[in-house]
Design a protein around this motif. Structure first.
Motif, PDB file in Angstrom:
ATOM      1  N   PHE A   4       0.544   4.237  -8.324  1.00 50.85           N
ATOM      2  CA  PHE A   4       1.608   3.247  -8.263  1.00 50.85           C
ATOM      3  C   PHE A   4       2.848   3.744  -8.989  1.00 50.85           C
ATOM      4  CE2 PHE A   4       3.870  -0.429  -9.895  1.00 50.85           C
ATOM      5  CZ  PHE A   4       3.996  -1.220  -8.771  1.00 50.85           C
ATOM      6  N   ALA A   5       2.642   4.241 -10.207  1.00 53.38           N
ATOM      7  CA  ALA A   5       3.773   4.711 -10.989  1.00 53.38           C
ATOM      8  C   ALA A   5       4.378   5.959 -10.372  1.00 53.38           C
ATOM      9  CB  ALA A   5       3.334   4.990 -12.428  1.00 53.38           C
ATOM     10  N   SER A   6       3.567   6.828  -9.747  1.00 50.10           N
ATOM     11  CA  SER A   6       4.075   8.025  -9.086  1.00 50.10           C
ATOM     12  C   SER A   6       5.033   7.654  -7.969  1.00 50.10           C
ATOM     13  CB  SER A   6       2.914   8.850  -8.525  1.00 50.10           C
ATOM     14  OG  SER A   6       2.049   9.258  -9.541  1.00 50.10           O
ATOM     15  N   ALA A   7       4.651   6.661  -7.160  1.00 52.07           N
ATOM     16  CA  ALA A   7       5.502   6.225  -6.065  1.00 52.07           C
ATOM     17  C   ALA A   7       6.796   5.627  -6.595  1.00 52.07           C
ATOM     18  CB  ALA A   7       4.759   5.206  -5.205  1.00 52.07           C
ATOM     19  N   ILE A 150       8.086  -7.675   6.039  1.00 51.22           N
ATOM     20  CA  ILE A 150       7.139  -8.651   5.484  1.00 51.22           C
ATOM     21  C   ILE A 150       7.524 -10.059   5.910  1.00 51.22           C
ATOM     22  CG2 ILE A 150       6.188  -9.607   3.350  1.00 51.22           C
ATOM     23  CD1 ILE A 150       6.636  -6.832   2.082  1.00 51.22           C
ATOM     24  N   GLU A 151       8.836 -10.347   5.932  1.00 49.21           N
ATOM     25  CA  GLU A 151       9.295 -11.654   6.398  1.00 49.21           C
ATOM     26  C   GLU A 151       8.891 -11.896   7.846  1.00 49.21           C
ATOM     27  OE1 GLU A 151      13.398 -12.433   3.830  1.00 49.21           O
ATOM     28  OE2 GLU A 151      13.468 -11.202   5.650  1.00 49.21           O
ATOM     29  N   GLN A 152       9.082 -10.886   8.681  1.00 46.05           N
ATOM     30  CA  GLN A 152       8.754 -11.016  10.100  1.00 46.05           C
ATOM     31  C   GLN A 152       7.261 -11.227  10.319  1.00 46.05           C
ATOM     32  OE1 GLN A 152      12.004 -11.695  11.132  1.00 46.05           O
ATOM     33  NE2 GLN A 152      11.153 -10.883  13.024  1.00 46.05           N
ATOM     34  N   ALA A 153       6.453 -10.694   9.423  1.00 42.25           N
ATOM     35  CA  ALA A 153       5.002 -10.864   9.527  1.00 42.25           C
ATOM     36  C   ALA A 153       4.560 -12.251   9.096  1.00 42.25           C
ATOM     37  CB  ALA A 153       4.292  -9.805   8.683  1.00 42.25           C
ATOM     38  N   GLY A 154       5.457 -12.992   8.460  1.00 39.22           N
ATOM     39  CA  GLY A 154       5.111 -14.328   7.994  1.00 39.22           C
ATOM     40  C   GLY A 154       4.745 -14.391   6.533  1.00 39.22           C
ATOM     41  N   GLY A 155       4.986 -13.298   5.805  1.00 42.44           N
ATOM     42  CA  GLY A 155       4.675 -13.262   4.381  1.00 42.44           C
ATOM     43  C   GLY A 155       3.686 -12.166   4.048  1.00 42.44           C
ATOM     44  N   ALA A 156       3.470 -11.972   2.756  1.00 42.81           N
ATOM     45  CA  ALA A 156       2.625 -10.870   2.300  1.00 42.81           C
ATOM     46  C   ALA A 156       1.180 -11.005   2.762  1.00 42.81           C
ATOM     47  CB  ALA A 156       2.681 -10.760   0.780  1.00 42.81           C
ATOM     48  N   ALA A 157       0.689 -12.245   2.835  1.00 44.09           N
ATOM     49  CA  ALA A 157      -0.708 -12.448   3.222  1.00 44.09           C
ATOM     50  C   ALA A 157      -0.960 -12.024   4.666  1.00 44.09           C
ATOM     51  CB  ALA A 157      -1.093 -13.910   3.026  1.00 44.09           C
ATOM     52  N   GLU A 158       0.068 -12.135   5.534  1.00 47.33           N
ATOM     53  CA  GLU A 158      -0.088 -11.785   6.941  1.00 47.33           C
ATOM     54  C   GLU A 158       0.360 -10.357   7.243  1.00 47.33           C
ATOM     55  OE1 GLU A 158       1.384 -14.641   5.906  1.00 47.33           O
ATOM     56  OE2 GLU A 158      -0.397 -15.841   6.310  1.00 47.33           O
ATOM     57  N   TRP A 159       1.056  -9.742   6.296  1.00 46.78           N
ATOM     58  CA  TRP A 159       1.594  -8.395   6.494  1.00 46.78           C
ATOM     59  C   TRP A 159       0.476  -7.360   6.434  1.00 46.78           C
ATOM     60  CZ3 TRP A 159       2.503  -4.681   2.277  1.00 46.78           C
ATOM     61  CH2 TRP A 159       3.211  -3.540   2.688  1.00 46.78           C
ATOM     62  N   THR A 160       0.512  -6.413   7.351  1.00 49.98           N
ATOM     63  CA  THR A 160      -0.449  -5.316   7.347  1.00 49.98           C
ATOM     64  C   THR A 160       0.178  -4.117   6.663  1.00 49.98           C
ATOM     65  OG1 THR A 160      -1.436  -6.086   9.417  1.00 49.98           O
ATOM     66  CG2 THR A 160      -1.891  -3.805   8.751  1.00 49.98           C
ATOM     67  N   ALA A 161      -0.329  -3.784   5.499  1.00 46.34           N
ATOM     68  CA  ALA A 161       0.230  -2.668   4.734  1.00 46.34           C
ATOM     69  C   ALA A 161      -0.096  -1.345   5.403  1.00 46.34           C
ATOM     70  CB  ALA A 161      -0.329  -2.677   3.308  1.00 46.34           C
ATOM     71  N   PRO A 162       0.854  -0.406   5.434  1.00 42.63           N
ATOM     72  CA  PRO A 162       0.564   0.915   5.993  1.00 42.63           C
ATOM     73  C   PRO A 162      -0.406   1.679   5.100  1.00 42.63           C
ATOM     74  CG  PRO A 162       2.707   0.919   4.934  1.00 42.63           C
ATOM     75  CD  PRO A 162       2.230  -0.506   4.926  1.00 42.63           C
ATOM     76  N   ALA A 163      -0.996   2.709   5.641  1.00 42.30           N
ATOM     77  CA  ALA A 163      -1.901   3.548   4.849  1.00 42.30           C
ATOM     78  C   ALA A 163      -1.132   4.171   3.693  1.00 42.30           C
ATOM     79  CB  ALA A 163      -2.515   4.627   5.724  1.00 42.30           C
ATOM     80  N   PRO A 164      -1.733   4.247   2.514  1.00 44.79           N
ATOM     81  CA  PRO A 164      -1.037   4.843   1.365  1.00 44.79           C
ATOM     82  C   PRO A 164      -0.646   6.285   1.632  1.00 44.79           C
ATOM     83  CG  PRO A 164      -3.057   3.733   0.684  1.00 44.79           C
ATOM     84  CD  PRO A 164      -3.097   3.811   2.178  1.00 44.79           C
ATOM     85  N   SER A 165       0.484   6.693   1.060  1.00 46.62           N
ATOM     86  CA  SER A 165       0.911   8.084   1.147  1.00 46.62           C
ATOM     87  C   SER A 165       1.515   8.487  -0.188  1.00 46.62           C
ATOM     88  CB  SER A 165       1.936   8.281   2.265  1.00 46.62           C
ATOM     89  OG  SER A 165       3.127   7.572   1.984  1.00 46.62           O
ATOM     90  N   ASP A 166       1.554   9.794  -0.439  1.00 40.09           N
ATOM     91  CA  ASP A 166       2.044  10.286  -1.729  1.00 40.09           C
ATOM     92  C   ASP A 166       3.541  10.070  -1.916  1.00 40.09           C
ATOM     93  OD1 ASP A 166      -0.493  11.112  -2.431  1.00 40.09           O
ATOM     94  OD2 ASP A 166      -0.195  13.163  -1.710  1.00 40.09           O
ATOM     95  N   ASP A 167       4.287   9.957  -0.799  1.00 39.20           N
ATOM     96  CA  ASP A 167       5.741   9.890  -0.908  1.00 39.20           C
ATOM     97  C   ASP A 167       6.311   8.545  -0.468  1.00 39.20           C
ATOM     98  OD1 ASP A 167       5.146  10.121   1.752  1.00 39.20           O
ATOM     99  OD2 ASP A 167       6.656  11.656   2.178  1.00 39.20           O
ATOM    100  N   GLU A 168       5.480   7.507  -0.444  1.00 34.91           N
ATOM    101  CA  GLU A 168       5.969   6.222   0.037  1.00 34.91           C
ATOM    102  C   GLU A 168       6.923   5.572  -0.958  1.00 34.91           C
ATOM    103  OE1 GLU A 168       2.701   3.645   0.728  1.00 34.91           O
ATOM    104  OE2 GLU A 168       2.188   3.402  -1.374  1.00 34.91           O
ATOM    105  N   GLU A 169       7.773   4.702  -0.428  1.00 35.66           N
ATOM    106  CA  GLU A 169       8.721   3.956  -1.239  1.00 35.66           C
ATOM    107  C   GLU A 169       7.952   2.993  -2.136  1.00 35.66           C
ATOM    108  OE1 GLU A 169      10.892   0.539  -2.286  1.00 35.66           O
ATOM    109  OE2 GLU A 169       9.903   0.431  -0.344  1.00 35.66           O
TER     110      GLU A 169
END
Length: 246
Positions: A4-7, A150-169
């Protein structure tokens, strides 16, 4: 260092300009209490362009004393250099929070503004067992494109997070954690406040939907201490932090 801190560091490096201040060990602090009550501590984390001294000038300590609350305040010089150097969480834990617990503080909270609000969330994510609670004031929570997604998905609970990556925002990493249903708990409550004219209003509202209403504070104002003072005052009035601590 945790992913988390690396990203977070990568994101800050990409968007930051100019030289970074040097990291000092131990991390410098300013004690805002006239005399220590010694049982309850709030660690204050400044924003990217703020200094710990601004908490004194803004009257954070006076807001505590005028309410008769037994809270000690320590403002920490957790500047961008510590985030860049990937040491902000460990320095806070080693230099500030660990020693506070060892000194006998029964409650330790983190309250941060802007970048410091994000830093408070990072610490909570990595070491919740160290904290009694968090007040995140107008935190940066990700780029506009992600917030819109996230807004378009209807909020965080409905949002599908992308697979983690080393260089993600940083925002993607943060919202993956939040969407897993861990933005706060009864044992480590998360409080969130911001101004209704703040540039981070949209993202803060998304996070607020995940929290109990009594732990959110929306005030008039923008991204500055004028609004943040109102959040701090409302938080103290509503939570009455450490009031029952002998």
């Amino acid at each position: 260092m945790k992913p988390f801190a690396s990203a977070l560091v990568l994101s800050l490096l990409l968007c930051a300009c100019g030289p970074f201040r040097a990291q000092v060990v131990p991390m410098p602090t300013i004690d805002l209490a006239a005399e220590r009550a010694g049982r309850c501590l709030v660690v204050l984390l400044p924003g990217r362009f703020s200094s710990p001294e601004e908490f004194r000038r803004a009257g954070f300590a006076e807001a505590v004393s005028s309410r008769g609350l037994r809270i000690d305040l320590v403002a920490v010089d957790a500047h961008l250099g510590y985030y860049r150097g990937r040491t902000v969480v460990e320095r806070l834990r080693t230099d500030i929070i660990g020693p506070a617990r060892a000194a006998g503080y029964e409650q330790v909270w983190i309250a941060g503004t802007s970048l410091g609000g994000l830093g408070a969330l990072i610490y909570m994510k990595d070491y919740p067992e160290d904290l009694s609670g968090v007040l995140s004031i107008a935190p940066f929570l990700g780029e506009d494109e992600l917030i819109h997604e996230i807004e378009q998905a209807g909020g965080a609970a409905e949002w599908t997070a992308p697979a983690p990556s080393d260089d993600e925002e940083v925002g993607a990493t943060l919202w993956r954690w939040l969407s897993a249903g861990r933005p706060g708990s009864e044992s480590v409550p998360l409080h969130l406040g911001w101004g209704n004219l703040d540039d981070f209003d949209r993202s803060n509202r998304l996070l607020a939907k995940m929290l109990p209403p009594e732990r959110t504070y929306t005030v008039d104002g923008g991204h500055d201490f004028e609004a943040w003072n109102l959040v701090w005052a409302e938080f103290l009035d509503r939570e009455r932090l450490c009031e029952d601590t002998p």
